[in-house]
Design an enzyme around this catalytic site. Structure first.
Site, mmCIF file in Angstrom:
data_model
loop_
_atom_site.group_PDB
_atom_site.id
_atom_site.type_symbol
_atom_site.label_atom_id
_atom_site.label_comp_id
_atom_site.label_asym_id
_atom_site.label_seq_id
_atom_site.Cartn_x
_atom_site.Cartn_y
_atom_site.Cartn_z
ATOM 1 N N ASP A 1 -49.550 0.364 21.287
ATOM 2 C CA ASP A 1 -49.227 0.587 19.878
ATOM 3 C C ASP A 1 -50.490 0.270 19.091
ATOM 4 O OD1 ASP A 1 -48.421 0.429 17.248
ATOM 5 O OD2 ASP A 1 -46.764 -0.971 17.595
ATOM 6 N N LYS B 1 -51.202 3.207 8.165
ATOM 7 C CA LYS B 1 -52.116 2.087 7.951
ATOM 8 C C LYS B 1 -53.567 2.559 7.934
ATOM 9 C CE LYS B 1 -48.526 -0.850 9.255
ATOM 10 N NZ LYS B 1 -47.481 -0.837 10.257
ATOM 11 N N TRP C 1 -43.755 -6.755 16.198
ATOM 12 C CA TRP C 1 -43.708 -5.345 16.614
ATOM 13 C C TRP C 1 -43.568 -5.234 18.120
ATOM 14 C CZ3 TRP C 1 -42.184 -2.772 12.791
ATOM 15 C CH2 TRP C 1 -42.681 -2.989 11.505
HETATM 16 C C1 LIG Z 1 -46.331 -0.995 10.877
HETATM 17 C C2 LIG Z 1 -46.280 -1.151 12.337
HETATM 18 C C3 LIG Z 1 -45.238 -0.606 13.105
HETATM 19 C C4 LIG Z 1 -44.063 0.123 12.482
HETATM 20 O O1 LIG Z 1 -44.451 1.368 12.075
HETATM 21 P P1 LIG Z 1 -43.408 2.403 11.445
HETATM 22 O O2 LIG Z 1 -44.213 3.647 11.417
HETATM 23 O O3 LIG Z 1 -43.036 1.894 10.090
HETATM 24 O O4 LIG Z 1 -42.230 2.491 12.337
HETATM 25 C C5 LIG Z 1 -45.295 -0.754 14.461
HETATM 26 N N1 LIG Z 1 -46.300 -1.406 15.063
HETATM 27 C C6 LIG Z 1 -47.310 -1.957 14.366
HETATM 28 C C7 LIG Z 1 -48.413 -2.648 15.075
HETATM 29 C C8 LIG Z 1 -47.320 -1.849 12.989
HETATM 30 O O5 LIG Z 1 -48.326 -2.394 12.280
#
Ligand SMILES: *Cc1c(COP(=O)(O)O)cnc(C)c1O
Length: 355
Positions: free
Chosen positions: A166, A190, A99
């Protein structure tokens, strides 16, 4: 049979959150109309938007001077919106996984990207500690929980430049000192809500500093000015986030979430370390509380598929590890009860006894 969802995302949510959300999809607030069909400009919906702003800020401890907005596009769109809005010349990134790499790729379209450190050579099994952030960078970007590799940065770093994180997979799982961040963002699917909405917490004074023109929809100020309703927002996902924030507060807030996470992690990692069939993949000091990654010990490698099937037969769903790590990943997000962690341990013990 009771099923536990260890999937990495979309992921487990509290039953009562799903129930309240589906009720609203049939009859919202007892008005005889579905949440899916009412106008987002209606008074009943505006109340939810006002309340979720307060709930989000209260639960995470968002100080004055920050805005919380809800967008579409997932965390993946933020990989591009962040540099669009903040990168004038150069930005620093900590490369701790897939990511983080994807975020860097987008930033390179806007300016110079300095990778301050990387654990790529070790298949991201740890989080680099020794690095220097250039004082002239426009921001420093980190991924606090590396969903795929099961590593987590559970403290708020000091940074000489605005810190952008993030937090897709660990938001609301621990108290965060928001004042140390310029921005925090993540996909909701999540730890916060069903898929379809992205949360952004941004320090207002950092906006409007880049010299480029920003398309209206990609400019954070557009969404701040319109209270996340510049265009039609994803009302059902936002509503599920609203219900989940109320649930988190009923449990005792982020402190209670942190306790739950630590308890689950202790139980599951404890068993991984004890059980002769399994071993963890991440460096111990960087082990994630959210995504617990483990594999079969070398001499038992052939049993991997058997274990997945055995565990599935006992109601343990979504345990297959990401292809870049292999083995297993027990994602233990906010809604996972300690009973789920204990049930998984029982299954691991039973499987050990069989072999
Ligand atoms: C799942 C995830 C993403 C991607 O998220 P989307 O909403 O599907 O674009 C980005 N960063 C992390 C740390 C993730 O776990």
């Amino acid at each position: 049979m009771k099923k536990y969802n260890f999937g990495a995302g979309p992921s487990i949510l509290p039953q009562e959150v799903m129930k309240a959300t589906s009720d609203a999809c049939v009859d919202f607030n007892g008005i005889g109309l579905s949440l899916m069909e009412i106008s987002h400009r209606s008074k009943d919906w505006q109340v939810i938007m006002d309340e979720i702003d307060v709930l989000f800020k209260e639960t995470l401890g968002v100080p004055e001077g920050y805005s919380v907005i809800f967008l579409g596009g997932g965390a993946s769109l933020e990989f591009c919106m962040v540099p669009y809005n903040f990168l004038e010349k150069k930005a620093a990134y900590l490369n701790t996984g897939v990511w983080a790499k994807k975020a860097m790729k987008e930033a390179k379209l806007f300016g110079e990207v300095v990778e301050v450190a990387s654990s790529a050579d070790a298949n991201y099994t740890f989080i680099p500690k020794d690095f220097e952030v250039p004082a002239d960078a426009d921001y420093f970007h980190i991924t606090t929980n590396n969903t795929i590799y099961g590593t987590e940065l559970r403290k708020d770093l000091d940074s000489p430049v605005p810190l952008i994180a993030d937090m897709s997979s660990d938001i609301f799982s621990r108290p965060v000192d928001v004042s140390k961040y310029g921005m925090i963002y993540g996909g909701a699917q999540k730890n916060l809500a069903m898929a379809g909405v992205t949360f952004v917490v941004v320090k207002n004074e950092l906006l409007g500093k880049v010299s480029r023109q920003i398309p209206t929809m990609l400019d954070y100020r557009t969404h701040i000015d319109k209270g996340s309703m510049f265009n039609t927002p994803p009302v059902v996902p936002i509503y599920s986030a609203y219900q989940n924030l109320k649930w988190i507060q009923r449990q005792g807030g982020v402190e209670a979430m942190a306790k739950r996470a630590a308890d689950r992690a202790e139980v599951v990692y404890g068993e991984i370390d004890r059980n002769r069939l399994f071993k963890g993949t991440a460096n111990e000091e960087d082990r994630s509380y959210m995504n617990i990654c483990f594999v079969m010990n070398d001499e038992y490698k052939d049993l991997e598929k058997d274990f997945l099937e055995f565990a599935l037969g006992k109601g343990m769903v979504g345990l297959k590890g990401h292809r870049s790590v292999g083995g297993f990943r027990a994602s233990c997000y906010n809604a996972m009860p300690i009973e789920g962690a204990k049930a998984l341990v029982e299954v691991m013990k039973e499987f050990e006894a069989k072999h």
